[in-house]
Design a protein around this motif. Structure first.
Motif, PDB file in Angstrom:
ATOM      1  N   LYS A 123      94.095  64.127  -0.064  1.00  0.00           N
ATOM      2  CA  LYS A 123      95.493  63.908  -0.439  1.00  0.00           C
ATOM      3  C   LYS A 123      96.340  64.664   0.573  1.00  0.00           C
ATOM      4  O   LYS A 123      96.184  65.871   0.732  1.00  0.00           O
ATOM      5  N   ILE A 160     100.026  65.742   2.675  1.00  0.00           N
ATOM      6  CA  ILE A 160     101.418  66.102   2.443  1.00  0.00           C
ATOM      7  C   ILE A 160     102.314  65.055   3.115  1.00  0.00           C
ATOM      8  O   ILE A 160     102.023  64.598   4.222  1.00  0.00           O
ATOM      9  N   ASP A 161     103.393  64.712   2.451  1.00  0.00           N
ATOM     10  CA  ASP A 161     104.363  63.782   3.029  1.00  0.00           C
ATOM     11  C   ASP A 161     104.784  64.265   4.420  1.00  0.00           C
ATOM     12  O   ASP A 161     105.131  65.429   4.618  1.00  0.00           O
ATOM     13  N   TYR A 201     110.032  71.872  -4.102  1.00  0.00           N
ATOM     14  CA  TYR A 201     109.562  70.533  -3.764  1.00  0.00           C
ATOM     15  C   TYR A 201     108.529  70.095  -4.808  1.00  0.00           C
ATOM     16  O   TYR A 201     107.435  70.655  -4.888  1.00  0.00           O
ATOM     17  N   LYS A 202     108.851  69.108  -5.602  1.00  0.00           N
ATOM     18  CA  LYS A 202     107.936  68.662  -6.647  1.00  0.00           C
ATOM     19  C   LYS A 202     106.678  68.010  -6.088  1.00  0.00           C
ATOM     20  O   LYS A 202     105.666  67.887  -6.788  1.00  0.00           O
ATOM     21  N   SER A 203     106.733  67.587  -4.825  1.00  0.00           N
ATOM     22  CA  SER A 203     105.573  66.935  -4.209  1.00  0.00           C
ATOM     23  C   SER A 203     104.622  67.928  -3.546  1.00  0.00           C
ATOM     24  O   SER A 203     103.660  67.541  -2.896  1.00  0.00           O
ATOM     25  N   THR A 252     102.261  71.751  -3.750  1.00  0.00           N
ATOM     26  CA  THR A 252     101.618  72.847  -4.479  1.00  0.00           C
ATOM     27  C   THR A 252     101.600  74.047  -3.543  1.00  0.00           C
ATOM     28  O   THR A 252     101.165  73.930  -2.394  1.00  0.00           O
ATOM     29  N   ALA A 270      99.660  69.123  -0.971  1.00  0.00           N
ATOM     30  CA  ALA A 270     100.327  68.105  -1.778  1.00  0.00           C
ATOM     31  C   ALA A 270     100.266  68.507  -3.249  1.00  0.00           C
ATOM     32  O   ALA A 270      99.495  69.389  -3.647  1.00  0.00           O
ATOM     33  N   SER A 271     101.059  67.859  -4.082  1.00  0.00           N
ATOM     34  CA  SER A 271     101.134  68.200  -5.501  1.00  0.00           C
ATOM     35  C   SER A 271      99.797  68.006  -6.202  1.00  0.00           C
ATOM     36  O   SER A 271      98.996  67.138  -5.844  1.00  0.00           O
TER      37      SER A 271
END
Length: 274
Positions: free
Chosen positions: A84, A86-87, A178-180, A182, A195-196
């Motif tokens: 997963k 990160i944006d 940033y909610k997206s 961790t 990433a979240s």
């Protein structure tokens, strides 16, 4: 035959001592487990590119949990079992923030570690590269304001921020908006950003489901907050003597510290002699 089938080891503060070495005692004990049919699996905040020499030392061939669970990879075939990222726009925001505020960083991707030009971590890796054979060298490229655009072209599993301990607390608060993302502290002065909903415990569950492994048959060694979720799902969580209190509270046993070959002590006293 031992009840346990997997032994999951955190790296920094657990498998490695303060000199960032796997002691001969730990190496011997883990190889005893392997001889007894137990697969040894590293679960680290690091990416596999930073663990080549340790993987070779322990003769590991299976899967590895990297980037606090952001990447699960087969270290023999190179297959990505799970990932997963990160944006990309947020990665750029993080790095621009670091460059503006003089915060050291490492960016973990599948084939390259990108770094700020001055931080003690990358200086250590560059020192390792000077004496390591080509197969064990760490691929490193440097990022500054003129090259930050390149990060838009790569998949990023984790960004490690390197700063003073007090600053890390502020950085965690800042990036937690940033909610997206961790954000979790792995060692003093370090902040891991993924990433979240990424954690080692979730990765362990994904791996156990894929290979139909009963989590009651899993040993976990750890010392810090990023190991907490693994301790909550594994059958035999063992905390290092140097672990934070939250980890010790979740452990079935507390062994000696990482500088006293605590993994070897636990294997020989809590696992093989039971």
């Amino acid at each position: 035959m031992l009840k346990y089938k997997w032994c999951i080891c955190d790296m920094d503060g657990t498998l490695l001592n303060s000199k960032e070495i796997i002691s001969k005692e730990n190496e011997s004990a883990l190889k005893k487990l392997q001889q007894n049919g137990v697969e040894v699996i590293i679960a680290s905040g690091r990416i596999d590119l930073l663990m080549k020499s340790f993987i070779k030392q322990l003769n590991l061939e299976g899967n590895i949990i990297c980037c606090n669970g952001g990447l699960i990879k087969n270290i023999t075939t190179g297959e990505i079992v799970y990932s997963k990222t990160i944006d990309k726009n947020i990665v750029k925001e993080i790095i621009l923030y670091c460059l503006k505020n003089d915060i050291g960083f490492l960016v973990y991707t599948n084939n390259m570690v990108y770094s700020s030009k001055k931080n003690y971590k990358v200086e250590n890796y560059e020192s390792i590269n000077k004496s390591a054979p080509p197969s064990l060298q760490i691929p490193i490229e440097y990022i500054d304001n003129s090259t930050v655009e390149y990060l838009e072209k790569v998949d990023v599993f984790k960004v490690l921020l390197i700063s003073d301990t007090e600053d890390v607390k502020l950085l965690k608060d800042y990036f937690s908006k940033y909610k997206s993302l961790t954000a979790v502290s792995s060692l003093d002065g370090l902040l891991d950003i993924m990433a979240s909903n990424i954690c080692k415990g979730s990765a362990l569950k994904i791996l156990s489901k894929k290979f139909r492994m009963d989590l009651d048959k899993v040993i976990v060694f750890g010392d810090n907050y990023n190991d907490l979720e693994m301790f909550e799902c594994a059958g035999m969580p063992i905390a290092m003597g140097n672990a934070v209190e939250a980890i010790k509270m979740k452990a079935k046993y507390v062994t000696k510290s990482n500088n006293e070959s605590g993994i070897a002590y636990a294997i020989n006293n809590f696992i093989l002699n039971k």
